[in-house]
Design an enzyme around this catalytic site. Structure first.
Site, short mmCIF file in Angstrom:
data_model
loop_
_atom_site.label_atom_id
_atom_site.label_comp_id
_atom_site.label_asym_id
_atom_site.label_seq_id
_atom_site.Cartn_x
_atom_site.Cartn_y
_atom_site.Cartn_z
N GLU A 262 0.85 -1.20 0.00
CA GLU A 262 0.00 0.00 0.00
C GLU A 262 0.87 1.23 0.00
O GLU A 262 1.86 1.31 0.73
CB GLU A 262 -0.86 0.11 1.27
CG GLU A 262 -1.89 -0.94 1.43
CD GLU A 262 -2.69 -0.74 2.72
OE1 GLU A 262 -2.77 0.39 3.23
OE2 GLU A 262 -3.21 -1.74 3.22
N GLU A 314 -13.97 5.27 0.59
CA GLU A 314 -14.78 4.27 1.30
C GLU A 314 -15.48 4.92 2.49
O GLU A 314 -14.82 5.30 3.46
CB GLU A 314 -13.87 3.12 1.77
CG GLU A 314 -13.26 2.34 0.61
CD GLU A 314 -12.18 1.36 1.08
OE1 GLU A 314 -12.54 0.33 1.68
OE2 GLU A 314 -10.98 1.63 0.83
N LYS A 317 -15.24 3.79 6.43
CA LYS A 317 -14.01 3.91 7.21
C LYS A 317 -14.16 5.13 8.13
O LYS A 317 -15.10 5.92 7.99
CB LYS A 317 -12.82 4.09 6.26
CG LYS A 317 -12.65 2.89 5.33
CD LYS A 317 -11.29 2.86 4.69
CE LYS A 317 -10.29 2.27 5.65
NZ LYS A 317 -8.96 2.09 5.01
N GLU A 322 -9.13 9.01 6.16
CA GLU A 322 -9.28 7.57 5.91
C GLU A 322 -10.33 7.26 4.84
O GLU A 322 -10.26 6.25 4.15
CB GLU A 322 -9.63 6.81 7.20
CG GLU A 322 -8.52 6.80 8.24
CD GLU A 322 -7.29 6.00 7.78
OE1 GLU A 322 -7.44 5.10 6.94
OE2 GLU A 322 -6.19 6.30 8.28
#
Ligand SMILES: *[C@@H]1O[C@H](CO)[C@@H](O)[C@H](O)[C@H]1NC(C)=O
Ligand SMILES: *[C@@H]1O[C@H](CO)[C@@H](O)[C@H](O)[C@H]1NC(C)=O
Ligand SMILES: *[C@@H]1O[C@H](CO)[C@@H](O)[C@H](O)[C@H]1NC(C)=O
Ligand SMILES: *[C@@H]1O[C@H](CO)[C@@H](O)[C@H](O)[C@H]1NC(C)=O
Length: 341
Positions: A262, A314, A317, A322
């Protein structure tokens, strides 16, 4: 300079890629497919989006059956994580690991190109760390038993496994991580699988504006920024990768490859450090770095590849940065433009 902070990144690499590079440019760029959103496209639509953008590798955080079904016949290379909560059972015996594999992976294996299985994500140091090595060993045993030796079994770690990592050459594994990480990297070095590392220059920059220059964090410096003995660094990502190589070397491990599982930069959530423009610069430069087919100052011959975090913003999250690491919005429009080939 305080590197630090968590999160991930992963990078896929094998000597064979270098050997074929002369005749066939291999795109060693992947994107992490996080699924913590209640408004994301269906898995088949997501796989189409990967194909539309020529993204050749995908990492799944758990063996989501709908995602794996959508990947059948796609040709996309998949790195598949186990859930952290499954580590203890997978570590308990080869039979238990076989049950996990038979349930979650075997139904897809003939039609999905699974290149790596990652036993756990960022659990070292911590309560689950002791299960990682036996989980890797048991899964390795299972894939070998099935004649699937092309699947590499590994784990994903964050920079929390490292002690002080500036300058890179002084780096060792942290005291808290050593008990577990050393056995793991020795095993990987004998099995031939890479260690997957999450590397986030964004967090180093955002937590230490005084010492970490934006251009150094974003691959935009035009010359050396950090000198470490004979090695010079113009970007932080390469310096962190070399910090790992130094830590490994101090344990006598010199032949282990690293893959970035990542890396990324959020496009919102932290004022003017997290704009779409800054995220675009970082991630496009990261793609260029992966496509460059070069190693790091310490190991120029070990081509560095990996994954960008993440495909989508997302919304399940934690609020703030985040939720904003995505290259794409949930409606499949790009947050900013990136070219993958
Ligand atoms: C994907 O690759 C093809 C062939 O190289 C190219 O024509 C196309 O523009 C690429 N798509 C994107 C979105 O970059
Ligand atoms: C799967 O990916 C590997 C690694 O790039 C490649 O060598 C292999 O040919 C692929 N297999 C299939 C069936 O596409
Ligand atoms: C953010 O704003 C501050 C205050 O105006 C400025 O000093 C800094 O350079 C800006 N940072 C970025 C990355 O634009
Ligand atoms: C790509 O590799 C060349 C040769 O090693 C190097 O000069 C260049 O800076 C690299 N570019 C990127 C974006 O990493």
């Amino acid at each position: 300079m305080g590197l630090v902070n968590t999160i991930l990144m992963l990078l896929t690499f094998a000597f064979v890629h270098q050997e074929v590079a002369i005749t066939e440019a291999r795109l060693d760029v992947g994107v992490d497919y996080g699924m913590l959103g209640n408004d994301l496209p269906s898995p088949p639509a997501v796989v189409q989006l990967y194909q539309l953008y020529n993204i050749s590798k995908l990492r799944l955080f758990d063996p989501n059956p709908a995602a794996l079904a959508a990947l059948k016949g796609s040709g996309i290379e998949v790195t598949l994580g186990t859930l952290n909560q499954d580590l203890q059972i997978i570590a308990s015996s080869v039979d238990a690991a076989k049950t996990w594999f038979d349930t979650n992976v075997k139904p897809f294996i003939s039609e999905v190109n699974i290149t790596y299985i990652s036993a756990g994500n960022e659990v070292i140091p911590g309560e689950l760390a002791k299960y990682v090595l036996p989980a890797i060993q048991n899964l390795q045993n299972v894939v070998q038993g099935y004649g699937l030796a092309t699947i590499g079994v590994t784990t994903v770690v964050a920079t929390t496994v490292l002690g002080t990592s500036y300058p890179p050459s002084i780096t060792t594994f942290s005291e808290a991580a050593r008990a577990d990480i050393v056995g793991i990297v020795k095993f990987l070095s004998s099995s031939g699988s890479p260690l997957m590392i999450n590397v986030y220059p964004y967090f180093a920059y955002a937590s230490d504006l005084v010492n970490v220059r934006l251009d150094y964090a974003q691959f935009t410096a035009t010359g050396p920024v950090v000198q470490d003995g004979p090695l010079s660094y113009s970007n932080l990502l390469d310096a962190v990768v070399d910090a790992y190589y130094w830590a490994l070397e101090k344990e006598g491990v010199t032949n282990l490859n690293l893959v970035i599982s990542e890396s990324g930069w959020p496009s919102a959530g932290n004022g003017n450090f997290t704009t779409p423009a800054l995220a675009q610069i970082y991630n496009q430069n990261l793609v260029k770095r992966f496509l460059n087919n070069t190693g790091t100052p310490k190991h120029p011959d070990r081509s560095l590849g990996g994954f960008i975090f993440a495909m989508f913003n997302e919304n399940q999250k934690p609020a703030g940065i985040e939720q904003n690491f995505g290259l794409f919005n949930p409606d499949a429009t790009p947050v900013y433009d990136i070219v993958f080939n």
